[in-house]
Design a protein around this motif. Structure first.
Motif, PDB file in Angstrom:
ATOM      1  N   ALA A 157      38.988  25.483  34.549  1.00  0.00           N
ATOM      2  CA  ALA A 157      39.746  26.185  35.848  1.00  0.00           C
ATOM      3  C   ALA A 157      40.016  27.495  35.711  1.00  0.00           C
ATOM      4  CB  ALA A 157      40.920  25.656  36.453  1.00  0.00           C
ATOM      5  N   TYR A 158      39.166  28.905  36.644  1.00  0.00           N
ATOM      6  CA  TYR A 158      39.393  30.003  36.318  1.00  0.00           C
ATOM      7  C   TYR A 158      40.265  30.671  37.650  1.00  0.00           C
ATOM      8  CZ  TYR A 158      34.938  29.513  38.095  1.00  0.00           C
ATOM      9  OH  TYR A 158      34.556  29.692  38.481  1.00  0.00           O
ATOM     10  N   ALA A 159      39.532  30.299  38.488  1.00  0.00           N
ATOM     11  CA  ALA A 159      39.930  31.199  40.376  1.00  0.00           C
ATOM     12  C   ALA A 159      41.324  30.009  40.623  1.00  0.00           C
ATOM     13  CB  ALA A 159      38.832  30.430  41.103  1.00  0.00           C
ATOM     14  N   GLU A 160      41.928  30.659  41.814  1.00  0.00           N
ATOM     15  CA  GLU A 160      42.682  31.012  42.242  1.00  0.00           C
ATOM     16  C   GLU A 160      42.754  31.311  43.193  1.00  0.00           C
ATOM     17  OE1 GLU A 160      46.177  32.208  40.381  1.00  0.00           O
ATOM     18  OE2 GLU A 160      45.863  30.919  38.607  1.00  0.00           O
ATOM     19  N   PRO A 161      43.111  30.125  44.721  1.00  0.00           N
ATOM     20  CA  PRO A 161      43.046  30.144  46.081  1.00  0.00           C
ATOM     21  C   PRO A 161      42.932  31.933  46.766  1.00  0.00           C
ATOM     22  CG  PRO A 161      44.732  28.475  46.019  1.00  0.00           C
ATOM     23  CD  PRO A 161      44.534  29.263  44.243  1.00  0.00           C
ATOM     24  N   GLN A 162      43.489  32.992  46.130  1.00  0.00           N
ATOM     25  CA  GLN A 162      43.598  34.478  46.965  1.00  0.00           C
ATOM     26  C   GLN A 162      42.855  34.853  45.576  1.00  0.00           C
ATOM     27  OE1 GLN A 162      45.875  33.201  44.041  1.00  0.00           O
ATOM     28  NE2 GLN A 162      45.921  34.514  43.020  1.00  0.00           N
ATOM     29  N   SER A 163      42.237  34.320  44.443  1.00  0.00           N
ATOM     30  CA  SER A 163      41.565  35.516  43.073  1.00  0.00           C
ATOM     31  C   SER A 163      40.196  36.078  43.756  1.00  0.00           C
ATOM     32  CB  SER A 163      41.389  34.800  42.034  1.00  0.00           C
ATOM     33  OG  SER A 163      40.625  33.588  42.299  1.00  0.00           O
ATOM     34  N   ARG A 164      39.568  34.993  44.608  1.00  0.00           N
ATOM     35  CA  ARG A 164      37.871  35.108  45.254  1.00  0.00           C
ATOM     36  C   ARG A 164      37.503  35.487  44.007  1.00  0.00           C
ATOM     37  NH1 ARG A 164      36.974  36.853  50.551  1.00  0.00           N
ATOM     38  NH2 ARG A 164      35.110  37.939  50.231  1.00  0.00           N
ATOM     39  N   TYR A 165      37.016  37.068  43.672  1.00  0.00           N
ATOM     40  CA  TYR A 165      36.060  37.241  42.796  1.00  0.00           C
ATOM     41  C   TYR A 165      36.481  37.817  41.088  1.00  0.00           C
ATOM     42  CZ  TYR A 165      31.892  35.456  45.777  1.00  0.00           C
ATOM     43  OH  TYR A 165      31.541  35.223  47.001  1.00  0.00           O
ATOM     44  N   LEU A 174      38.576  37.503  38.123  1.00  0.00           N
ATOM     45  CA  LEU A 174      38.756  36.434  37.504  1.00  0.00           C
ATOM     46  C   LEU A 174      40.279  37.074  36.500  1.00  0.00           C
ATOM     47  CD1 LEU A 174      35.460  36.704  35.116  1.00  0.00           C
ATOM     48  CD2 LEU A 174      36.161  34.764  37.225  1.00  0.00           C
ATOM     49  N   PHE A 175      41.102  38.317  36.606  1.00  0.00           N
ATOM     50  CA  PHE A 175      41.869  39.095  36.756  1.00  0.00           C
ATOM     51  C   PHE A 175      43.056  37.888  37.843  1.00  0.00           C
ATOM     52  CE2 PHE A 175      39.351  42.456  38.316  1.00  0.00           C
ATOM     53  CZ  PHE A 175      40.686  42.304  39.556  1.00  0.00           C
ATOM     54  N   ASP A 176      42.340  38.369  38.541  1.00  0.00           N
ATOM     55  CA  ASP A 176      43.784  37.552  38.791  1.00  0.00           C
ATOM     56  C   ASP A 176      44.522  36.047  39.433  1.00  0.00           C
ATOM     57  OD1 ASP A 176      45.586  37.166  41.707  1.00  0.00           O
ATOM     58  OD2 ASP A 176      44.050  38.085  42.805  1.00  0.00           O
ATOM     59  N   VAL A 177      45.390  36.117  38.228  1.00  0.00           N
ATOM     60  CA  VAL A 177      45.918  35.328  37.695  1.00  0.00           C
ATOM     61  C   VAL A 177      47.632  34.734  38.506  1.00  0.00           C
ATOM     62  CG1 VAL A 177      46.181  33.222  35.536  1.00  0.00           C
ATOM     63  CG2 VAL A 177      44.814  34.812  35.823  1.00  0.00           C
ATOM     64  N   GLN A 178      47.808  33.494  39.372  1.00  0.00           N
ATOM     65  CA  GLN A 178      48.865  34.032  39.310  1.00  0.00           C
ATOM     66  C   GLN A 178      49.940  32.368  38.364  1.00  0.00           C
ATOM     67  OE1 GLN A 178      49.627  33.837  43.697  1.00  0.00           O
ATOM     68  NE2 GLN A 178      49.271  36.052  43.815  1.00  0.00           N
ATOM     69  N   THR A 179      49.209  31.741  38.267  1.00  0.00           N
ATOM     70  CA  THR A 179      49.913  30.275  37.598  1.00  0.00           C
ATOM     71  C   THR A 179      50.549  30.509  36.754  1.00  0.00           C
ATOM     72  OG1 THR A 179      47.944  28.822  38.770  1.00  0.00           O
ATOM     73  CG2 THR A 179      48.679  28.275  36.900  1.00  0.00           C
ATOM     74  N   LEU A 235      41.581  37.166  28.436  1.00  0.00           N
ATOM     75  CA  LEU A 235      40.777  37.897  29.852  1.00  0.00           C
ATOM     76  C   LEU A 235      39.172  38.192  28.821  1.00  0.00           C
ATOM     77  CD1 LEU A 235      40.658  38.448  32.861  1.00  0.00           C
ATOM     78  CD2 LEU A 235      40.740  40.764  32.062  1.00  0.00           C
ATOM     79  N   PRO A 236      38.598  39.115  27.914  1.00  0.00           N
ATOM     80  CA  PRO A 236      37.236  39.128  27.560  1.00  0.00           C
ATOM     81  C   PRO A 236      36.702  37.924  27.559  1.00  0.00           C
ATOM     82  CG  PRO A 236      39.518  40.318  26.469  1.00  0.00           C
ATOM     83  CD  PRO A 236      39.736  39.129  27.191  1.00  0.00           C
ATOM     84  N   ILE A 237      37.482  37.162  26.704  1.00  0.00           N
ATOM     85  CA  ILE A 237      36.271  35.322  26.983  1.00  0.00           C
ATOM     86  C   ILE A 237      35.954  34.941  27.958  1.00  0.00           C
ATOM     87  CG2 ILE A 237      36.885  33.305  26.103  1.00  0.00           C
ATOM     88  CD1 ILE A 237      36.833  35.687  23.375  1.00  0.00           C
ATOM     89  N   ILE A 238      37.108  35.119  29.351  1.00  0.00           N
ATOM     90  CA  ILE A 238      37.096  35.230  30.065  1.00  0.00           C
ATOM     91  C   ILE A 238      35.427  36.185  31.156  1.00  0.00           C
ATOM     92  CG2 ILE A 238      37.702  34.689  33.018  1.00  0.00           C
ATOM     93  CD1 ILE A 238      40.260  33.528  31.537  1.00  0.00           C
ATOM     94  N   PHE A 239      35.566  36.529  30.814  1.00  0.00           N
ATOM     95  CA  PHE A 239      34.364  37.325  31.913  1.00  0.00           C
ATOM     96  C   PHE A 239      33.001  37.324  30.664  1.00  0.00           C
ATOM     97  CE2 PHE A 239      37.576  41.287  32.782  1.00  0.00           C
ATOM     98  CZ  PHE A 239      37.684  40.994  34.371  1.00  0.00           C
ATOM     99  N   ARG A 240      33.324  37.214  28.962  1.00  0.00           N
ATOM    100  CA  ARG A 240      31.395  36.894  28.473  1.00  0.00           C
ATOM    101  C   ARG A 240      31.400  35.936  28.495  1.00  0.00           C
ATOM    102  NH1 ARG A 240      29.575  38.394  23.010  1.00  0.00           N
ATOM    103  NH2 ARG A 240      27.199  37.725  23.854  1.00  0.00           N
ATOM    104  N   VAL A 241      32.487  34.491  29.389  1.00  0.00           N
ATOM    105  CA  VAL A 241      31.479  33.273  30.312  1.00  0.00           C
ATOM    106  C   VAL A 241      31.660  33.126  30.951  1.00  0.00           C
ATOM    107  CG1 VAL A 241      32.782  31.029  30.609  1.00  0.00           C
ATOM    108  CG2 VAL A 241      33.166  31.925  28.167  1.00  0.00           C
ATOM    109  N   ALA A 242      31.903  34.208  32.322  1.00  0.00           N
ATOM    110  CA  ALA A 242      31.402  34.610  33.516  1.00  0.00           C
ATOM    111  C   ALA A 242      29.963  35.280  33.160  1.00  0.00           C
ATOM    112  CB  ALA A 242      32.161  34.873  33.753  1.00  0.00           C
ATOM    113  N   ASP A 243      30.010  35.904  31.918  1.00  0.00           N
ATOM    114  CA  ASP A 243      28.698  36.327  32.100  1.00  0.00           C
ATOM    115  C   ASP A 243      27.795  35.328  31.522  1.00  0.00           C
ATOM    116  OD1 ASP A 243      29.200  38.908  33.102  1.00  0.00           O
ATOM    117  OD2 ASP A 243      29.397  39.563  31.083  1.00  0.00           O
ATOM    118  N   GLU A 244      27.613  34.558  30.163  1.00  0.00           N
ATOM    119  CA  GLU A 244      27.265  33.494  30.228  1.00  0.00           C
ATOM    120  C   GLU A 244      27.332  32.513  31.434  1.00  0.00           C
ATOM    121  OE1 GLU A 244      28.701  33.910  25.914  1.00  0.00           O
ATOM    122  OE2 GLU A 244      28.970  32.126  26.859  1.00  0.00           O
ATOM    123  N   ALA A 245      27.783  32.299  32.179  1.00  0.00           N
ATOM    124  CA  ALA A 245      27.338  31.259  33.448  1.00  0.00           C
ATOM    125  C   ALA A 245      26.486  31.802  34.295  1.00  0.00           C
ATOM    126  CB  ALA A 245      28.872  30.763  33.377  1.00  0.00           C
ATOM    127  N   ALA A 246      26.726  32.901  34.499  1.00  0.00           N
ATOM    128  CA  ALA A 246      25.898  34.093  35.990  1.00  0.00           C
ATOM    129  C   ALA A 246      24.201  33.516  34.841  1.00  0.00           C
ATOM    130  CB  ALA A 246      26.269  34.581  35.784  1.00  0.00           C
TER     131      ALA A 246
END
Lengths: 400, 343
Positions: free
Chosen positions: B124-132, B134-139, B230-241
């Motif tokens: 669960a990385y996305a939020e309703p306002q975050s669009r693309y 990944l650093f936009d985290v309000q939770t 965040l760097p790990i989230i970016f990393r995994v997002a890259d792998e996922a892409a």
């Protein structure tokens, strides 16, 4: 799977770069950067510099002067030349007729012509297209009739690149009109000084005289200048056209053009900002660069597979190289045109550019860009047009 | 420079492709979709048996770049069938996070049940306002004794409903769009205070909106640095892409093959339609896009282990952009629009 080049390959790339830095004549280099045309003398001089290094015909078999490189080395060599840039030099001798001669020619032909081709002693041109035979090349009508120990040639060729410089022409001629069109064609080598040959230059939209019409009027050609067997010329032509897999996509040329686009776009101001900083322009450049990256990888797939291929079995991906390569080359020419903007409009003749007597109109790098753009329109037509490429892919690969 | 698969990789490719061929035709897919979870538990068990849920192999197990080639092989085969099971969510996304940042204890607890098909994960990385972004985290994650308390809303959680455990990004410090201050937390799918609203996506998969209201996280369930994820989230997002690129190529290849079959069998105007040049050329255009996309999928796979972050991200963005465009290309007669004019 591994993208990395080996240490030996890196060292080889460096060797090629060093050679280019040391040996490409500065004046020639400047002209190529500016997308200008070279003179015959410049091109011949360069061919001889390459030959002295043993790199004029690296793709030939070793016994005829080849370098014995791996496919990856050939790719690196081609890419470095194109990126330097030393591009678009006519290779009718080294890449087209040379391989036909060492593959199908007789010993006397090999002995006489091959060393002369490697050292650019003879300038070769290609006599394939005719007014009535373009994409349907096999319908060509130029006749060669055997008369004793000569052939007598009558007919007309057209779009013959740089024939005005040529010492020799390799020609497809009809020797047997009574059979299926592909089965009555022969491959003749003709001395351009033969009586009865007339060359008429054609001025193109870029203002230059790159191509010609050639008329053959009872031209007598010694029968010993027939390559291979009579009526088998179509096979040799197909061999010749299928021979260019490592540079036909011109990845290096397009890479160099994109670097040039970025360099020039950083010099141009549009209002408050540099052109290179404009989001819309950057997106256009990126779109082409991305296509080019994909093509480069496709090219590398073909190159690395080439050493493993069964004889005669080509990687299907190789079929797209010409098609996509043409599209990208034209897109890069288009970007350059856009960088220059309004000052693409003045036409400066090659003589004026050459003499340097008149001060430039607009930026001093602008004059050759529009002609280069117009010239690039040819790439989706020559060597089998886009549509012909698609017909070939549909039939040979998709089985349609 | 080598584009070949190793012997093991070739075997993997053969076995996944065979499974898809035998058990994942379009009719199968329709049937699996009607099962309670929205996918096939039996297929999930088959993936476990084949060892696919243990992928990507770690480097120590002979993988390359964290198993990027193996992931490409599996995703490409899965793309041919557009499988419904939470492979991407569990193995590529959540397990990707674990592989990069989980402690040995966390790995020991989670990796075996995932590999055996007994545990599904979501990220669960996305939020309703975050669009693309990944650093936009309000939770928010508030310190709660030795653990943490999570509150907020995560959106578009792929397979969030089916997940036994969910990796949640939440903010431990900083403003809602700061790079620093983001942590990753493991929560149970049925944790008290967690609500899931599941729904189908346009492609027949499942996703969920997840609300967290004072969901307690034990210290053992914090993944890595609670403020520096965040760097790990970016990393995994890259792998996922990269994985999605491979999936897309599998899908293109299958569509192209189906189209070719149709062109060769469908008759109109008294002949097979594949004899018409307009259609031949469109089939060639598709072929060109397919091969270009295949090249880019290979390229990102081989760049997955690239240490230079900028180079790696550039490669992934290029592949994603190219494949996204190829997916929509209709015909090269729109050449200029696909190259320059539309950009």
């Amino acid at each position: 799977m591994d993208l990395a080049f080996t240490n030996e390959e890196h060292a080889f790339r460096e060797e090629v770069r060093q050679f280019l830095r040391d040996r490409v004549p500065p004046e020639m280099h400047r002209k190529l950067i500016e997308s200008r045309n070279l003179s015959r003398d410049e091109m011949v001089a360069w061919a001889r510099i390459l030959n002295k290094k043993g790199w004029a015909v690296p793709h030939w078999p070793k016994e005829h002067g080849g370098a014995g490189w791996t496919p990856v080395q050939h790719y690196i060599f081609g890419e470095e030349l194109q990126m330097y840039p030393v591009r678009d030099l006519p290779d009718f001798g080294t890449s087209l007729v040379g391989p036909v001669i060492y593959t199908f020619g007789n010993e006397a032909q090999k002995k006489y012509f091959l060393p002369r081709i490697a050292n650019a002693e003879d300038w070769w041109c290609q006599g394939f297209s005719e007014p009535g035979a373009g994409s349907d090349l096999a319908s060509l009508q130029t006749r060669a009739v055997r008369d004793g120990d000569h052939y007598v040639v009558n007919g007309q060729k057209i779009w013959t690149t740089l024939a005005q410089y040529a010492d020799w022409i390799f020609c497809l001629v009809r020797t047997n009109p009574g059979v299926k069109k592909q089965l009555g064609i022969s491959f003749l080598l003709i001395d351009m000084k033969s009586p009865g040959i007339t060359v008429r230059p054609i001025q193109l939209i870029d203002g230059g005289y790159e191509v010609n019409e050639i008329f053959f009027d009872d031209v007598r050609v010694p029968a010993e200048n027939l390559v291979g067997e009579e009526d088998k010329g179509w096979d040799y032509a197909k061999f010749l056209l299928g021979n260019e897999r490592f540079s036909i996509a011109s990845v290096g040329t397009s890479k160099e053009r994109i670097l040039r686009v970025k360099e020039l776009a950083a010099k141009c101001r549009v209002g408050e900002e540099r052109l290179i900083d404009r989001a819309t322009f950057r997106e256009k450049v990126a779109a082409v660069e991305i296509q080019l990256k994909a093509l480069e990888v496709t090219q590398l797939r073909v190159v690395t597979n080439a050493s493993k291929e069964q004889k005669g079995r080509q990687d299907p991906a190789s079929a797209i190289l010409k098609l996509k390569g043409s599209e990208i080359q034209q897109a890069t020419a288009d970007l350059l045109l856009e960088v220059v903007g309004p000052y693409t409009l003045p036409y400066v003749s090659e003589e004026d550019l050459e003499s340097g007597n008149e001060p430039p109109i607009g930026p001093d790098w602008a004059a050759a860009i529009a002609p280069a753009y117009f010239n690039a329109r040819k790439v989706s037509i020559y060597g089998g047009s886009d549509e012909i490429q698609k017909n070939i892919i549909a039939k040979a690969i998709l089985g349609l | 420079m080598d584009f070949d698969l190793s012997e093991e990789q070739r075997l993997l490719k053969d076995s996944v492709e065979r499974l898809i061929l035998e058990r994942y035709g379009f009719d199968h897919r329709r049937k699996y979709q009607t099962e309670e979870a929205g996918f096939s538990e039996a297929m999930w068990a088959r993936y476990a048996e084949l060892g696919l849920l243990g992928l990507p192999f770690s480097q120590a197990h002979g993988g390359f770049g964290g198993g990027a080639v193996e992931t490409m092989i599996v995703m490409e085969a899965f793309g041919q069938a557009l499988i419904l099971e939470p492979y991407f969510a569990t193995v590529v996304l959540a397990r990707g996070i674990l592989r990069h940042r989980a402690s040995e204890a966390q790995k020991a607890e989670l990796i075996p049940p995932i590999a055996e098909g007994r545990m599904k994960l979501a990220f669960a990385y996305a939020e309703p306002q975050s669009r693309y972004d990944l650093f936009d985290v309000q939770t928010g994650a508030e310190k709660d004794g030795d653990g943490w308390m999570l509150s907020g809303t995560k959106g578009l959680v792929l397979h969030g409903e089916a997940a036994d455990r969910i990796v949640v990004s939440a903010r431990t410090a900083g403003g809602s769009r700061d790079n620093n201050g983001i942590g990753l937390f493991l929560v149970a799918g049925d944790a008290p205070g967690l609500r899931r609203r599941g729904y189908p996506t346009q492609d027949g998969l499942r996703a969920a909106e997840i609300t967290l209201e004072n969901v307690r996280v034990e210290p053992a369930d914090v993944i890595g640095d609670p403020a520096g994820a965040l760097p790990i989230i970016f990393r995994v997002a890259d792998e996922a892409a990269g994985a999605l690129c491979a999936e897309a190529v599998g899908c293109f290849a299958e569509m192209h093959s189906i189209t070719l079959k149709y062109l060769k069998t469908r008759e109109q105007f008294g002949t097979i339609i594949g004899s018409f040049q307009v259609l031949q050329h469109r089939a060639v255009d598709m072929f060109v896009e397919l091969e270009q996309s295949r090249s880019m999928a290979m390229y990102v796979t081989m760049m997955a282990g690239e240490g230079n972050t900028t180079e790696r991200e550039r490669a992934i963005s290029a592949a994603k952009a190219q494949i996204g465009q190829s997916a929509k290309a209709r015909s090269a007669s729109s050449r200029s629009s696909s190259m320059v004019a539309s950009a």
